[in-house]
Design an enzyme around this catalytic site. Structure first.
Site, PDB file in Angstrom:
ATOM      1  N   ASP A  52       0.812  -1.220   0.000  1.00 48.96           N
ATOM      2  CA  ASP A  52       0.000   0.000   0.000  1.00 48.96           C
ATOM      3  C   ASP A  52       0.850   1.277   0.000  1.00 48.96           C
ATOM      4  O   ASP A  52       1.950   1.313   0.566  1.00 48.96           O
ATOM      5  CB  ASP A  52      -0.917   0.016   1.229  1.00 48.96           C
ATOM      6  CG  ASP A  52      -2.127  -0.898   1.048  1.00 48.96           C
ATOM      7  OD1 ASP A  52      -2.360  -1.339  -0.089  1.00 48.96           O
ATOM      8  OD2 ASP A  52      -2.821  -1.166   2.038  1.00 48.96           O
ATOM      9  N   TYR A 272      -6.858   4.826  -3.574  1.00 46.45           N
ATOM     10  CA  TYR A 272      -6.544   4.347  -2.226  1.00 46.45           C
ATOM     11  C   TYR A 272      -7.354   5.119  -1.194  1.00 46.45           C
ATOM     12  O   TYR A 272      -7.425   6.347  -1.225  1.00 46.45           O
ATOM     13  CB  TYR A 272      -5.053   4.517  -1.951  1.00 46.45           C
ATOM     14  CG  TYR A 272      -4.591   3.824  -0.698  1.00 46.45           C
ATOM     15  CD1 TYR A 272      -4.773   2.459  -0.525  1.00 46.45           C
ATOM     16  CD2 TYR A 272      -3.955   4.532   0.320  1.00 46.45           C
ATOM     17  CE1 TYR A 272      -4.341   1.811   0.618  1.00 46.45           C
ATOM     18  CE2 TYR A 272      -3.512   3.897   1.467  1.00 46.45           C
ATOM     19  CZ  TYR A 272      -3.716   2.541   1.609  1.00 46.45           C
ATOM     20  OH  TYR A 272      -3.288   1.902   2.751  1.00 46.45           O
TER      21      TYR A 272
END
Length: 683
Positions: A52, A272
């Site tokens: 991430d 995201y």
């Protein structure tokens, strides 16, 4: 997979005498995976780390390298904000090294949380009850909820009155009426503290003439709300979709990871979802411009792409806001591929982003002053009427931001006023005196608590959902009518922490610590000195608390229920396995029953009851329908609200490091969200 290495659960795992060096280990449930990865890495000529794009992701990438030991020169770190072919290709073309500043910031946060949790939690076990916990962010959030509840308890309501006049124009045909409110009496601001004062004014207005004193018309513009951050997405999903904070993040995770779009393959639908930035990439703004012209018309496209800046503390402007990966992908074109919750949240993200890139809305706001008094004489009473007309919808054509209970009346909700002119005489339809009482501040909802945490610089996007989940899991707060209410245990724990660890639950101190973590991430500070400066005073407080903290008994909470066996009041008690209802006459009367905790999911079997958390006689948790015995649904694992997309069966949560859902009927599985609990305590 989440974190592949972490601090051990059974010990502190921090070498305090060695400048707070952490001792990491691979959790037991990751050993097999890490062994396989290590074998693959040893034979690889290239290792690409695509975790991430935030501090947690950077730390996981670093931990992977530490655990698998790839050969020098083989590792590349790539970062993408959305899981789409173009974004992944761009990331692969622009690899970089692991950013150790971000890793250090994550490590510092983890070490701080471990020091606080493993030092204070055992004290709470000794002095209050086993199984409790404390944490840097968690305990400040609890303090906010407790202090708000005490404000409500101590609030003294005050009576006041309002006086409205319903008026109409003197014209033939249809005569539109409108309402004006008393604003001034004899040149002073109207003050109506009681019925007697109000009645005197009503008598003074008997037979009065009402004439227009002044009309003001002003054009105003309203700018659209910024695209979503984690916090604002959670707030708006709560207001508009009635979603809990954690559920919002689970659905957002699904949309980010990707959905099978048939001929277009599997693609991420949103960027995201853990971010505190409102920045938007120029390419996305160009796509939004085309989409707005296509769906709404060229007149809705602004001359220049709007720019939004964040006012909250510590916002990471280098990141992007939450937006659709392809603004041209209208929600209606993908609804056949999405579950109902996915579609609702995607539509919310799409509408908010498209609106944020549109022209301002334009209003004509009208204010009218109306004087009342004897005809031909002085008119000591002034009324005020306001109205609003939308001249150009702008962004309101697609989206309007939700509002909280304590927000002021929105100009959009004001009716238009009839055309009025100074000197015009109006007819009175009726006077409307009304009694009111001042209201205490509202209890926090999950959304307004997140808003308060963000405004005060407490926590970061990845911590909001797990913080609230921990408060609920520890029985510090309950949810009543979507509001957070502290339990007696919550009051007790908060008061102990405020007395013995004032800095830990101090908003300014905690916010300042977050700023220092941001400085570590930016490379402006070293992590060890930050921990060192914190630990000295903290360890002293812990030592003092061990000597002075007294044992506290959590009082029973009263209820409105009466014991059906002896007629005594029933109370809520705190037992080994959580809260339950029992007779206050114990031990003379031993009547007791479980306190049903609703988890916010409708029963997947009967669709009439709610799923509640129950316990067996040995204390094991299971889930059942609130309508039992009429409905006998039960499951050992927590069900979710969506049915299986394949067969329509019941989906239940499974897994530890990865929260996933599995169908009880056909075994279909889907990812829900990764676990994010940075404040775990020893079992």
């Amino acid at each position: 997979m989440g974190h592949v290495r972490d601090l051990p659960k059974s010990t502190l795992g921090i070498q305090i005498d060695d400048d707070f060096q952490p001792k990491y280990m691979v959790p037991r449930d990751k050993l097999k995976t890490m062994k396989e990865l290590k074998e693959l890495v040893q034979g690889a000529t290239e290792v690409i780390l695509a975790t991430d794009p935030d501090r947690e992701g950077e730390a996981i990438a670093w931990h992977l390298v530490q655990a698998t030991q790839p050969a020098d020169g083989t590792v590349r770190r790539v970062v993408f904000n959305e899981i789409t072919p173009n974004a992944v290709r761009r990331a692969m073309e622009n690899p970089r090294e692991i950013d150790m500043d971000l890793v250090d910031a994550q490590q510092a946060r983890r070490i701080l949380d471990r020091l606080v949790g493993y030092s204070i939690s055992p004290l709470l076990w000794k002095k209050v009850k086993s199984g409790l916990s404390a944490g840097r962010v968690q305990s400040v959030a609890l303090r906010l909820v407790v202090e708000r509840e005490r404000e409500i308890q101590e609030f003294v309501s005050r009576e006041y009155w309002s006086l409205d006049a319903e008026l109409e124009k003197r014209v033939t045909g249809k005569r539109p009426s409108f309402t004006a409110s008393l604003s001034r009496v004899a040149g002073k601001k109207a003050d109506l503290p009681d019925a007697a004062t109000t009645d005197a004014i009503v008598r003074g207005l008997s037979g009065a003439e009402y004439s227009v004193a002044d009309v003001q018309v002003k054009e105003t513009q309203r700018r659209p709300a910024a695209p979503f951050t984690t916090s604002t997405l959670q707030q708006e999903a709560s207001r508009k979709l009635s979603l809990a904070v954690r559920r919002t993040m689970q659905i957002a995770q699904e949309l980010y990871e990707g959905v099978d779009l048939g001929p277009d393959g599997t693609q991420g639908l949103i960027t995201y979802m853990r971010t505190d930035s409102t920045n938007v990439a120029a390419s996305a703004q160009a796509q939004a411009k085309d989409a707005i012209a296509r769906f709404f018309g060229g007149e809705f496209v602004p001359e220049r792409p709007p720019v939004y800046t964040r006012r909250s503390k510590g916002a990471q402007e280098a990141h992007e806001a939450i937006r659709p990966t392809d603004p041209a992908r209208h929600p209606d074109t993908v609804k056949q591929y999405l579950s109902q919750p996915q579609l609702r949240l995607y539509r919310l993200v799409w509408q908010r982003f498209i609106a944020s890139q549109m022209r301002n809305a334009i209003f004509d706001n009208t204010g009218v002053d109306i004087d009342a008094g004897p005809a031909g004489g002085d008119k000591p009473y002034r009324f005020r009427a306001t109205g609003s007309v939308i001249k150009f919808q702008g962004f309101l054509a697609v989206y309007r931001e939700g509002r909280d209970d304590d927000d002021e009346v929105d100009e959009i909700d004001r009716d238009a006023l009839p055309e009025l002119s100074p000197g015009e005489i109006l007819d009175l339809i009726r006077l409307v005196p009304e009694q009111h009482f001042t209201q205490p501040p509202p209890r926090f909802t999950e959304a307004t608590l997140v808003k308060s945490l963000e405004e005060n610089g407490i926590g970061r996007p990845s911590t909001y959902a797990p913080t609230i989940a921990t408060l609920l899991a520890r029985n510090y707060v309950t949810i009543e009518q979507r509001r957070l209410v502290p339990t007696e245990l919550g009051f007790v724990v908060n008061d102990i922490l405020v007395e013995h660890f004032p800095s830990i639950v101090d908003i300014g101190f905690t916010s300042g610590m977050e700023e220092q973590l941001d400085e570590i991430a930016a490379g402006d500070r070293q992590w060890a000195p930050v921990i060192r400066a914190f630990y000295g005073p903290f360890a002293e407080s812990v030592g003092k608390a061990e000597q002075t903290m007294e044992r506290v008994r959590v009082r029973d909470e009263p209820t409105d229920e009466v014991c059906e066996q002896c007629g005594s009041p029933m109370v809520i008690k705190l037992g080994k396995f959580g809260r339950f209802i029992a007779c206050s006459a114990f031990p003379a009367c031993r009547n007791a029953k479980p306190l049903l905790t609703r988890i916010g999911v409708p029963c997947p079997q009967c669709r009439e009851g709610d799923i509640v958390e129950r316990r067996t006689k040995k204390g094991r948790v299971f889930y059942g329908c609130s309508r039992y015995p009429e409905c006998d649904f039960s499951a050992w694992s927590r069900p979710i609200s969506e049915a299986c997309p394949r067969c329509g069966g019941v989906m239940i949560l499974v897994g530890k490091s990865l929260i996933a859902a599995k169908c009880q009927k056909c075994d279909y599985r889907m990812t829900v969200a990764p676990a994010q609990d940075s404040e775990r305590i020893p079992a």
